[in-house]
Each structure stands twice: as structure tokens, then as C-alpha cells.
Design a protein around this motif. Structure first.
Motif, PDB file in Angstrom:
ATOM      1  N   LEU A   1       1.210   4.686   6.261  1.00  0.00           N
ATOM      2  CA  LEU A   1       0.845   3.425   5.642  1.00  0.00           C
ATOM      3  C   LEU A   1       1.382   3.363   4.216  1.00  0.00           C
ATOM      4  CD1 LEU A   1      -2.894   3.064   6.740  1.00  0.00           C
ATOM      5  CD2 LEU A   1      -0.812   2.476   7.993  1.00  0.00           C
ATOM      6  N   SER A   2       1.714   2.157   3.791  1.00  0.00           N
ATOM      7  CA  SER A   2       2.145   1.925   2.417  1.00  0.00           C
ATOM      8  C   SER A   2       1.308   0.814   1.813  1.00  0.00           C
ATOM      9  CB  SER A   2       3.624   1.529   2.371  1.00  0.00           C
ATOM     10  OG  SER A   2       4.445   2.541   2.879  1.00  0.00           O
ATOM     11  N   CYS A   3       1.153   0.866   0.515  1.00  0.00           N
ATOM     12  CA  CYS A   3       0.457  -0.184  -0.223  1.00  0.00           C
ATOM     13  C   CYS A   3       1.261  -0.441  -1.490  1.00  0.00           C
ATOM     14  CB  CYS A   3      -0.961   0.252  -0.549  1.00  0.00           C
ATOM     15  SG  CYS A   3      -1.824  -0.823  -1.710  1.00  0.00           S
ATOM     16  N   THR A   4       1.845  -1.614  -1.568  1.00  0.00           N
ATOM     17  CA  THR A   4       2.657  -1.953  -2.722  1.00  0.00           C
ATOM     18  C   THR A   4       1.869  -2.864  -3.647  1.00  0.00           C
ATOM     19  OG1 THR A   4       4.676  -1.765  -1.420  1.00  0.00           O
ATOM     20  CG2 THR A   4       4.816  -2.971  -3.491  1.00  0.00           C
ATOM     21  N   ALA A   5       1.828  -2.491  -4.919  1.00  0.00           N
ATOM     22  CA  ALA A   5       1.054  -3.226  -5.910  1.00  0.00           C
ATOM     23  C   ALA A   5       1.969  -4.048  -6.806  1.00  0.00           C
ATOM     24  CB  ALA A   5       0.245  -2.260  -6.756  1.00  0.00           C
ATOM     25  N   SER A   6       1.473  -5.176  -7.208  1.00  0.00           N
ATOM     26  CA  SER A   6       2.218  -6.011  -8.156  1.00  0.00           C
ATOM     27  C   SER A   6       1.259  -6.598  -9.186  1.00  0.00           C
ATOM     28  CB  SER A   6       2.962  -7.120  -7.425  1.00  0.00           C
ATOM     29  OG  SER A   6       2.075  -7.936  -6.706  1.00  0.00           O
ATOM     30  N   ARG A   7       1.824  -6.893 -10.343  1.00  0.00           N
ATOM     31  CA  ARG A   7       1.078  -7.515 -11.455  1.00  0.00           C
ATOM     32  C   ARG A   7      -0.037  -6.623 -11.973  1.00  0.00           C
ATOM     33  NH1 ARG A   7       1.572 -11.715  -7.685  1.00  0.00           N
ATOM     34  NH2 ARG A   7       3.240 -13.198  -8.168  1.00  0.00           N
ATOM     35  N   LEU A   8       0.187  -5.319 -11.970  1.00  0.00           N
ATOM     36  CA  LEU A   8      -0.724  -4.405 -12.636  1.00  0.00           C
ATOM     37  C   LEU A   8       0.055  -3.190 -13.113  1.00  0.00           C
ATOM     38  CD1 LEU A   8      -1.080  -1.965 -10.445  1.00  0.00           C
ATOM     39  CD2 LEU A   8      -2.931  -3.336  -9.562  1.00  0.00           C
ATOM     40  N   THR A   9      -0.509  -2.501 -14.086  1.00  0.00           N
ATOM     41  CA  THR A   9       0.105  -1.281 -14.606  1.00  0.00           C
ATOM     42  C   THR A   9      -0.280  -0.149 -13.677  1.00  0.00           C
ATOM     43  OG1 THR A   9      -0.142  -2.181 -16.842  1.00  0.00           O
ATOM     44  CG2 THR A   9       0.390   0.170 -16.631  1.00  0.00           C
ATOM     45  N   PHE A  10       0.481   0.013 -12.608  1.00  0.00           N
ATOM     46  CA  PHE A  10       0.111   0.871 -11.485  1.00  0.00           C
ATOM     47  C   PHE A  10      -0.275   2.273 -11.924  1.00  0.00           C
ATOM     48  CE2 PHE A  10      -0.120   1.707  -7.069  1.00  0.00           C
ATOM     49  CZ  PHE A  10       0.443   2.952  -6.826  1.00  0.00           C
ATOM     50  N   GLU A  11       0.455   2.830 -12.886  1.00  0.00           N
ATOM     51  CA  GLU A  11       0.237   4.225 -13.255  1.00  0.00           C
ATOM     52  C   GLU A  11      -1.160   4.462 -13.824  1.00  0.00           C
ATOM     53  OE1 GLU A  11       3.298   5.790 -15.710  1.00  0.00           O
ATOM     54  OE2 GLU A  11       2.503   7.823 -15.678  1.00  0.00           O
ATOM     55  N   GLY A  12      -1.837   3.460 -14.326  1.00  0.00           N
ATOM     56  CA  GLY A  12      -3.159   3.649 -14.908  1.00  0.00           C
ATOM     57  C   GLY A  12      -4.303   3.503 -13.920  1.00  0.00           C
ATOM     58  N   TYR A  13      -3.962   3.236 -12.666  1.00  0.00           N
ATOM     59  CA  TYR A  13      -4.988   2.952 -11.673  1.00  0.00           C
ATOM     60  C   TYR A  13      -5.218   4.126 -10.731  1.00  0.00           C
ATOM     61  CZ  TYR A  13      -5.344  -1.977 -12.829  1.00  0.00           C
ATOM     62  OH  TYR A  13      -5.596  -3.163 -13.468  1.00  0.00           O
ATOM     63  N   ALA A  14      -6.496   4.441 -10.498  1.00  0.00           N
ATOM     64  CA  ALA A  14      -6.844   5.268  -9.358  1.00  0.00           C
ATOM     65  C   ALA A  14      -6.684   4.402  -8.110  1.00  0.00           C
ATOM     66  CB  ALA A  14      -8.278   5.756  -9.473  1.00  0.00           C
ATOM     67  N   MET A  15      -6.201   5.013  -7.040  1.00  0.00           N
ATOM     68  CA  MET A  15      -5.939   4.284  -5.806  1.00  0.00           C
ATOM     69  C   MET A  15      -6.644   4.969  -4.642  1.00  0.00           C
ATOM     70  SD  MET A  15      -3.925   1.822  -6.779  1.00  0.00           S
ATOM     71  CE  MET A  15      -3.425   1.189  -5.177  1.00  0.00           C
ATOM     72  N   ALA A  16      -7.056   4.165  -3.683  1.00  0.00           N
ATOM     73  CA  ALA A  16      -7.785   4.732  -2.550  1.00  0.00           C
ATOM     74  C   ALA A  16      -7.461   3.984  -1.274  1.00  0.00           C
ATOM     75  CB  ALA A  16      -9.287   4.679  -2.814  1.00  0.00           C
ATOM     76  N   TRP A  17      -7.717   4.666  -0.167  1.00  0.00           N
ATOM     77  CA  TRP A  17      -7.653   4.063   1.157  1.00  0.00           C
ATOM     78  C   TRP A  17      -9.059   4.046   1.749  1.00  0.00           C
ATOM     79  CZ3 TRP A  17      -3.489   1.637   3.034  1.00  0.00           C
ATOM     80  CH2 TRP A  17      -2.229   1.955   2.517  1.00  0.00           C
ATOM     81  N   PHE A  18      -9.396   2.914   2.328  1.00  0.00           N
ATOM     82  CA  PHE A  18     -10.634   2.738   3.065  1.00  0.00           C
ATOM     83  C   PHE A  18     -10.287   2.238   4.463  1.00  0.00           C
ATOM     84  CE2 PHE A  18     -13.942   3.065  -0.213  1.00  0.00           C
ATOM     85  CZ  PHE A  18     -13.174   3.002  -1.366  1.00  0.00           C
ATOM     86  N   ARG A  19     -11.265   2.302   5.356  1.00  0.00           N
ATOM     87  CA  ARG A  19     -11.050   1.751   6.684  1.00  0.00           C
ATOM     88  C   ARG A  19     -12.349   1.151   7.210  1.00  0.00           C
ATOM     89  NH1 ARG A  19     -10.064   7.321  10.226  1.00  0.00           N
ATOM     90  NH2 ARG A  19     -12.269   7.952  10.380  1.00  0.00           N
TER      91      ARG A  19
ATOM     92  N   LYS B   1       7.628   3.240  -8.092  1.00  0.00           N
ATOM     93  CA  LYS B   1       7.784   2.175  -7.097  1.00  0.00           C
ATOM     94  C   LYS B   1       6.515   1.354  -6.918  1.00  0.00           C
ATOM     95  CE  LYS B   1      11.316   4.563  -4.377  1.00  0.00           C
ATOM     96  NZ  LYS B   1      11.697   5.078  -3.038  1.00  0.00           N
ATOM     97  N   ASN B   2       5.489   1.650  -7.716  1.00  0.00           N
ATOM     98  CA  ASN B   2       4.211   0.934  -7.591  1.00  0.00           C
ATOM     99  C   ASN B   2       3.675   0.979  -6.162  1.00  0.00           C
ATOM    100  OD1 ASN B   2       4.528   0.301 -10.266  1.00  0.00           O
ATOM    101  ND2 ASN B   2       4.297  -1.903 -10.014  1.00  0.00           N
ATOM    102  N   THR B   3       3.794   2.116  -5.531  1.00  0.00           N
ATOM    103  CA  THR B   3       3.446   2.214  -4.120  1.00  0.00           C
ATOM    104  C   THR B   3       2.553   3.416  -3.841  1.00  0.00           C
ATOM    105  OG1 THR B   3       5.508   1.130  -3.495  1.00  0.00           O
ATOM    106  CG2 THR B   3       4.355   2.326  -1.766  1.00  0.00           C
ATOM    107  N   LEU B   4       1.568   3.173  -3.021  1.00  0.00           N
ATOM    108  CA  LEU B   4       0.633   4.181  -2.526  1.00  0.00           C
ATOM    109  C   LEU B   4       0.950   4.423  -1.060  1.00  0.00           C
ATOM    110  CD1 LEU B   4      -2.172   5.725  -2.893  1.00  0.00           C
ATOM    111  CD2 LEU B   4      -3.186   3.626  -1.972  1.00  0.00           C
ATOM    112  N   TYR B   5       0.776   5.680  -0.621  1.00  0.00           N
ATOM    113  CA  TYR B   5       1.064   6.024   0.774  1.00  0.00           C
ATOM    114  C   TYR B   5      -0.119   6.744   1.404  1.00  0.00           C
ATOM    115  CZ  TYR B   5       5.854   5.303  -0.864  1.00  0.00           C
ATOM    116  OH  TYR B   5       6.994   4.776  -1.421  1.00  0.00           O
ATOM    117  N   LEU B   6      -0.173   6.661   2.728  1.00  0.00           N
ATOM    118  CA  LEU B   6      -1.103   7.480   3.501  1.00  0.00           C
ATOM    119  C   LEU B   6      -0.366   7.947   4.750  1.00  0.00           C
ATOM    120  CD1 LEU B   6      -4.034   8.554   3.619  1.00  0.00           C
ATOM    121  CD2 LEU B   6      -4.527   6.651   5.184  1.00  0.00           C
ATOM    122  N   GLN B   7      -0.042   9.233   4.788  1.00  0.00           N
ATOM    123  CA  GLN B   7       0.579   9.829   5.964  1.00  0.00           C
ATOM    124  C   GLN B   7      -0.535  10.277   6.894  1.00  0.00           C
ATOM    125  OE1 GLN B   7       3.913  10.188   6.862  1.00  0.00           O
ATOM    126  NE2 GLN B   7       3.059  10.890   8.802  1.00  0.00           N
TER     127      GLN B   7
END
Length: 130
Positions: free
Chosen positions: A20-38, A76-82
């Protein structure tokens, strides 16, 4: 307006893999904690995995530990989940989420700590057949 867009979901047989990929826009991606939920039909949303702003700290729910790997590419402002060794119980809509948390591990004690996340994507469906 901040946008998180997930992709990569689909139908896979048990034992298979998806990324899975999650591409972010309009935010300073590097300053954000990121998570996957289901969230599966008829069930509560549950945390899957979380990664700190730098990528140095990762946390997993017990039910995916050893099978799933979270990562991020800040350039790349992108989060992944393998997701490997998928099981029918992994069938759910998967969402990415973001929370501003620079310079510390916001994901500590995830998912038990029930951290708040301000921004959410629309989700990508993962279906695992037996």
C-alpha cells in the motif's frame, strides 16, 4: 487543504502480498507521524502500524507484527505498508493518517495508546481470499 491518497489495495489469495502507498500533499510531510489503520465490515477501526516523523521508530499491532512493514520516503511525501503472508482476517479498508509531531516518537505505545490523528485518507480496500 491537506490530502492523503491511498493506493495499492486489491484482491489477493491467502499467503500473498500487497504494498500500500499513501501520498500526501499540502503538508510538511517530514514533520508528521504517519500511521495505517484498518476497518473491516461490522468491526471497529483498529491500528495497524505507525512510523515517527523521521522513520527511525516503527510500531506494529501484534496481529501484523512480523508480516507487515511500514516505511516512508520523505522526499516523495509517501508512506508505505508492505503486507506479506496475508490472511483472510486482514480483509478490510485500509486508511493512512497523519499527525503533526516533529522531533519525537509520537507512535510510542501504538496502537494501545490510541493516539489522535488529524488527517485521514479515504481508504483502499484489501481483500484476502482463502
Amino acid at each position: 487543504q491537506v490530502q492523503l491518497v491511498e493506493s495499492g489495495g486489491g484482491l489477493v489469495q491467502a499467503g500473498g502480498s500487497l504494498r500500500l502507498s499513501c501520498t500526501a500533499s499540502r503538508l510538511t510531510f517530514e514533520g508528521y507521524a504517519m500511521a495505517w489503520f484498518r476497518q473491516a465490515p461490522g468491526k471497529d477501526r483498529e491500528g495497524v502500524s505507525c512510523i515517527s516523523w523521521s522513520g527511525d521508530n516503527t510500531h506494529y499491532a501484534d496481529y501484523v507484527k512480523g508480516r507487515f512493514t511500514i516505511s516512508r520516503d520523505n522526499a516523495k511525501n509517501t508512506l508505505y505498508l508492505q503486507m506479506n503472508s496475508l490472511k483472510p482476517d486482514d480483509t478490510a479498508m485500509y486508511y493512512c493518517a497523519a499527525e503533526w509531531a516533529p522531533k519525537y516518537d509520537y507512535c510510542s505505545d501504538f496502537p494501545e495508546a490510541r493516539r489522535e490523528f488529524r488527517y485521514w485518507g479515504q481508504g483502499t480496500q484489501v481483500t484476502v481470499s482463502s
